[in-house]
Write a protein that holds these residues in place. Structure first.
Motif, PDB file in Angstrom:
ATOM      1  N   LYS A  77       0.841  -1.200   0.000  1.00  0.00           N
ATOM      2  CA  LYS A  77       0.000   0.000   0.000  1.00  0.00           C
ATOM      3  C   LYS A  77       0.875   1.249   0.000  1.00  0.00           C
ATOM      4  O   LYS A  77       1.971   1.237   0.555  1.00  0.00           O
ATOM      5  CB  LYS A  77      -0.892   0.012   1.247  1.00  0.00           C
ATOM      6  CG  LYS A  77      -2.081  -0.925   1.153  1.00  0.00           C
ATOM      7  CD  LYS A  77      -2.738  -1.146   2.480  1.00  0.00           C
ATOM      8  CE  LYS A  77      -2.119  -2.348   3.168  1.00  0.00           C
ATOM      9  NZ  LYS A  77      -2.777  -2.778   4.390  1.00  0.00           N
ATOM     10  N   PHE A  78       0.340   2.293  -0.632  1.00  0.00           N
ATOM     11  CA  PHE A  78       1.006   3.597  -0.653  1.00  0.00           C
ATOM     12  C   PHE A  78       0.264   4.561   0.260  1.00  0.00           C
ATOM     13  O   PHE A  78      -0.914   4.848   0.017  1.00  0.00           O
ATOM     14  CB  PHE A  78       0.996   4.184  -2.076  1.00  0.00           C
ATOM     15  CG  PHE A  78       2.127   3.737  -2.935  1.00  0.00           C
ATOM     16  CD1 PHE A  78       2.198   2.435  -3.380  1.00  0.00           C
ATOM     17  CD2 PHE A  78       3.126   4.623  -3.311  1.00  0.00           C
ATOM     18  CE1 PHE A  78       3.243   2.010  -4.184  1.00  0.00           C
ATOM     19  CE2 PHE A  78       4.174   4.210  -4.113  1.00  0.00           C
ATOM     20  CZ  PHE A  78       4.237   2.902  -4.556  1.00  0.00           C
ATOM     21  N   PHE A  79       0.951   5.035   1.284  1.00  0.00           N
ATOM     22  CA  PHE A  79       0.408   6.122   2.100  1.00  0.00           C
ATOM     23  C   PHE A  79       1.234   7.357   1.789  1.00  0.00           C
ATOM     24  O   PHE A  79       2.414   7.238   1.411  1.00  0.00           O
ATOM     25  CB  PHE A  79       0.548   5.831   3.600  1.00  0.00           C
ATOM     26  CG  PHE A  79      -0.348   4.735   4.136  1.00  0.00           C
ATOM     27  CD1 PHE A  79      -1.233   4.030   3.326  1.00  0.00           C
ATOM     28  CD2 PHE A  79      -0.301   4.408   5.493  1.00  0.00           C
ATOM     29  CE1 PHE A  79      -2.047   3.024   3.842  1.00  0.00           C
ATOM     30  CE2 PHE A  79      -1.108   3.408   6.020  1.00  0.00           C
ATOM     31  CZ  PHE A  79      -1.978   2.707   5.201  1.00  0.00           C
ATOM     32  N   GLY A  84      -4.698   8.335  -7.999  1.00  0.00           N
ATOM     33  CA  GLY A  84      -5.522   7.117  -7.901  1.00  0.00           C
ATOM     34  C   GLY A  84      -4.808   5.954  -7.243  1.00  0.00           C
ATOM     35  O   GLY A  84      -5.323   4.828  -7.267  1.00  0.00           O
ATOM     36  N   ILE A  85      -3.635   6.211  -6.672  1.00  0.00           N
ATOM     37  CA  ILE A  85      -2.875   5.094  -6.090  1.00  0.00           C
ATOM     38  C   ILE A  85      -2.736   5.214  -4.565  1.00  0.00           C
ATOM     39  O   ILE A  85      -1.976   4.460  -3.961  1.00  0.00           O
ATOM     40  CB  ILE A  85      -1.465   4.973  -6.726  1.00  0.00           C
ATOM     41  CG1 ILE A  85      -0.696   6.302  -6.684  1.00  0.00           C
ATOM     42  CG2 ILE A  85      -1.550   4.497  -8.172  1.00  0.00           C
ATOM     43  CD1 ILE A  85       0.150   6.516  -5.514  1.00  0.00           C
ATOM     44  N   LEU A  86      -3.443   6.173  -3.991  1.00  0.00           N
ATOM     45  CA  LEU A  86      -3.232   6.448  -2.571  1.00  0.00           C
ATOM     46  C   LEU A  86      -4.140   5.580  -1.685  1.00  0.00           C
ATOM     47  O   LEU A  86      -5.351   5.521  -1.891  1.00  0.00           O
ATOM     48  CB  LEU A  86      -3.493   7.937  -2.290  1.00  0.00           C
ATOM     49  CG  LEU A  86      -2.924   8.451  -0.967  1.00  0.00           C
ATOM     50  CD1 LEU A  86      -1.409   8.328  -0.934  1.00  0.00           C
ATOM     51  CD2 LEU A  86      -3.330   9.903  -0.733  1.00  0.00           C
ATOM     52  N   ASP A  87      -3.511   4.915  -0.695  1.00  0.00           N
ATOM     53  CA  ASP A  87      -4.258   4.022   0.191  1.00  0.00           C
ATOM     54  C   ASP A  87      -4.428   4.577   1.601  1.00  0.00           C
ATOM     55  O   ASP A  87      -5.128   3.970   2.417  1.00  0.00           O
ATOM     56  CB  ASP A  87      -3.540   2.664   0.275  1.00  0.00           C
ATOM     57  CG  ASP A  87      -3.412   2.003  -1.082  1.00  0.00           C
ATOM     58  OD1 ASP A  87      -4.434   1.864  -1.763  1.00  0.00           O
ATOM     59  OD2 ASP A  87      -2.285   1.638  -1.478  1.00  0.00           O
ATOM     60  N   ALA A 123       8.517   3.703   7.139  1.00  0.00           N
ATOM     61  CA  ALA A 123       8.382   5.158   7.300  1.00  0.00           C
ATOM     62  C   ALA A 123       9.744   5.818   7.144  1.00  0.00           C
ATOM     63  O   ALA A 123      10.758   5.145   7.009  1.00  0.00           O
ATOM     64  CB  ALA A 123       7.785   5.464   8.664  1.00  0.00           C
ATOM     65  N   SER A 124       9.713   7.151   7.154  1.00  0.00           N
ATOM     66  CA  SER A 124      10.936   7.937   6.995  1.00  0.00           C
ATOM     67  C   SER A 124      11.597   7.627   5.645  1.00  0.00           C
ATOM     68  O   SER A 124      12.788   7.430   5.551  1.00  0.00           O
ATOM     69  CB  SER A 124      11.891   7.641   8.165  1.00  0.00           C
ATOM     70  OG  SER A 124      13.001   8.476   8.158  1.00  0.00           O
ATOM     71  N   ILE A 125      10.729   7.593   4.631  1.00  0.00           N
ATOM     72  CA  ILE A 125      11.182   7.347   3.256  1.00  0.00           C
ATOM     73  C   ILE A 125      11.765   8.645   2.720  1.00  0.00           C
ATOM     74  O   ILE A 125      11.185   9.710   2.894  1.00  0.00           O
ATOM     75  CB  ILE A 125       9.974   6.906   2.383  1.00  0.00           C
ATOM     76  CG1 ILE A 125       9.403   5.570   2.869  1.00  0.00           C
ATOM     77  CG2 ILE A 125      10.313   6.886   0.896  1.00  0.00           C
ATOM     78  CD1 ILE A 125      10.259   4.369   2.628  1.00  0.00           C
ATOM     79  N   ARG A 126      12.914   8.541   2.055  1.00  0.00           N
ATOM     80  CA  ARG A 126      13.582   9.762   1.595  1.00  0.00           C
ATOM     81  C   ARG A 126      13.685   9.861   0.073  1.00  0.00           C
ATOM     82  O   ARG A 126      14.017  10.920  -0.453  1.00  0.00           O
ATOM     83  CB  ARG A 126      15.009   9.815   2.180  1.00  0.00           C
ATOM     84  CG  ARG A 126      15.067   9.851   3.697  1.00  0.00           C
ATOM     85  CD  ARG A 126      14.792  11.249   4.233  1.00  0.00           C
ATOM     86  NE  ARG A 126      14.422  11.240   5.637  1.00  0.00           N
ATOM     87  CZ  ARG A 126      15.273  11.108   6.645  1.00  0.00           C
ATOM     88  NH1 ARG A 126      16.575  10.996   6.405  1.00  0.00           N
ATOM     89  NH2 ARG A 126      14.858  11.104   7.882  1.00  0.00           N
ATOM     90  N   ASP A 128       4.419  -4.113   3.967  1.00  0.00           N
ATOM     91  CA  ASP A 128       2.978  -4.087   3.683  1.00  0.00           C
ATOM     92  C   ASP A 128       2.550  -2.705   3.204  1.00  0.00           C
ATOM     93  O   ASP A 128       1.613  -2.579   2.414  1.00  0.00           O
ATOM     94  CB  ASP A 128       2.173  -4.424   4.947  1.00  0.00           C
ATOM     95  CG  ASP A 128       2.484  -5.818   5.445  1.00  0.00           C
ATOM     96  OD1 ASP A 128       2.104  -6.771   4.750  1.00  0.00           O
ATOM     97  OD2 ASP A 128       3.125  -5.956   6.510  1.00  0.00           O
ATOM     98  N   VAL A 129       3.228  -1.680   3.731  1.00  0.00           N
ATOM     99  CA  VAL A 129       2.885  -0.286   3.425  1.00  0.00           C
ATOM    100  C   VAL A 129       4.169   0.518   3.341  1.00  0.00           C
ATOM    101  O   VAL A 129       5.134   0.240   4.045  1.00  0.00           O
ATOM    102  CB  VAL A 129       2.051   0.347   4.572  1.00  0.00           C
ATOM    103  CG1 VAL A 129       1.503   1.707   4.162  1.00  0.00           C
ATOM    104  CG2 VAL A 129       0.947  -0.557   5.074  1.00  0.00           C
ATOM    105  N   CYS A 130       4.162   1.509   2.461  1.00  0.00           N
ATOM    106  CA  CYS A 130       5.266   2.456   2.404  1.00  0.00           C
ATOM    107  C   CYS A 130       4.640   3.834   2.555  1.00  0.00           C
ATOM    108  O   CYS A 130       3.729   4.174   1.787  1.00  0.00           O
ATOM    109  CB  CYS A 130       5.912   2.342   1.026  1.00  0.00           C
ATOM    110  SG  CYS A 130       7.664   2.560   1.044  1.00  0.00           S
TER     111      CYS A 130
END
Ligand code: E4P
Length: 227
Positions: free
Chosen positions: A12-14, A30-33, A177-180, A194-196
């Protein structure tokens, strides 16, 4: 309460922001979860006071159909439970975000027993992730960018937690989390997150390839020659 949905077996994309324009832009792809916020991201938007905070979360929940993490500002068990209940009452998609501290674990267990979804934040080790899962966290948030900042490999921690959760059949979802940057997203997908949760520029960075731009330029040129 947000429940892990069986239709989601891909990552999933947050979006990791409290900025409404950015949330809107990502949502329109359209890709946001879902959405994650934290006190620093909320403060950046100039939001002040309980009423304004609650109103902002409500607006986000009305914009995006998916889990919205709202972080407690307190650090004692009683206060976290009180604050978390108030946050959860805003909208059914609110996920109460709780820091990885002793009282936080107690609060996660309390929320889990009371049917309220949680996101355990500020996770930097596999041991912390085990405790969060054991307490019944819905999501666990390892901070990979901050780990990279201290010259460790954040994605390796994602792999380790994914392996442990699979081996132990924990239901807690691994939320990187803390994706750069876009490469973090790709590596988290490989690692089985599961989620980014990503800032908008990292999501948009996935679009970029110079050969796509060159190829399209040529196709458009040739298309013109046919008219
Ligand atoms: C989101 O859940 C985290 O609070 C956020 O990803 C932290 O990101 P940062 O390390 O870039 O501040």
């Amino acid at each position: 309460m947000y429940l892990c949905s069986p239709q989601f077996n891909n990552m999933k994309f947050f979006i990791d922001t409290a900025n409404l324009a950015q949330i809107q832009e990502a949502n329109e792809l359209g890709i946001l979860d879902g959405v994650t916020t934290n006190p620093s991201l909320m403060a950046k938007e100039g939001i002040k006071g309980t009423d304004a905070i609650m109103k902002h979360y409500r607006t986000i929940c009305e914009m995006v159909d998916g889990p919205v993490s709202a972080e407690v500002l307190s650090t004692t068990f009683r206060e976290m439970v009180e604050e978390g209940e108030q946050l959860a009452s805003i909208h059914e998609n609110i996920v109460v975000k709780i820091p990885m501290i002793k009282d936080g674990i107690k609060a996660i267990k309390w929320f889990s027993d009371n049917g309220i979804a949680t996101n355990c934040t500020l996770v930097f080790s596999a041991g912390q992730a085990i405790l969060a899962a054991k307490a019944g966290a819905t999501f666990v948030s390892p901070f990979i960018g901050r780990i990279d900042d201290s010259s460790w490999d954040g994605v390796t921690l994602i792999e380790q937690i994914v392996n442990i959760y699979n081996a132990q059949a924990f239901d807690t979802e691994v939320l990187a989390a803390s994706i750069r940057n876009p490469l973090h997203i790709v590596r988290c997908a490989e690692a089985g997150a599961d989620v980014c949760t990503c800032p908008l520029p990292s999501i948009l960075g996935l679009l970029k390839h110079p050969l796509t731009d060159l190829g399209l330029e040529q196709f458009l040129k040739d298309a013109k020659s046919m008219q």
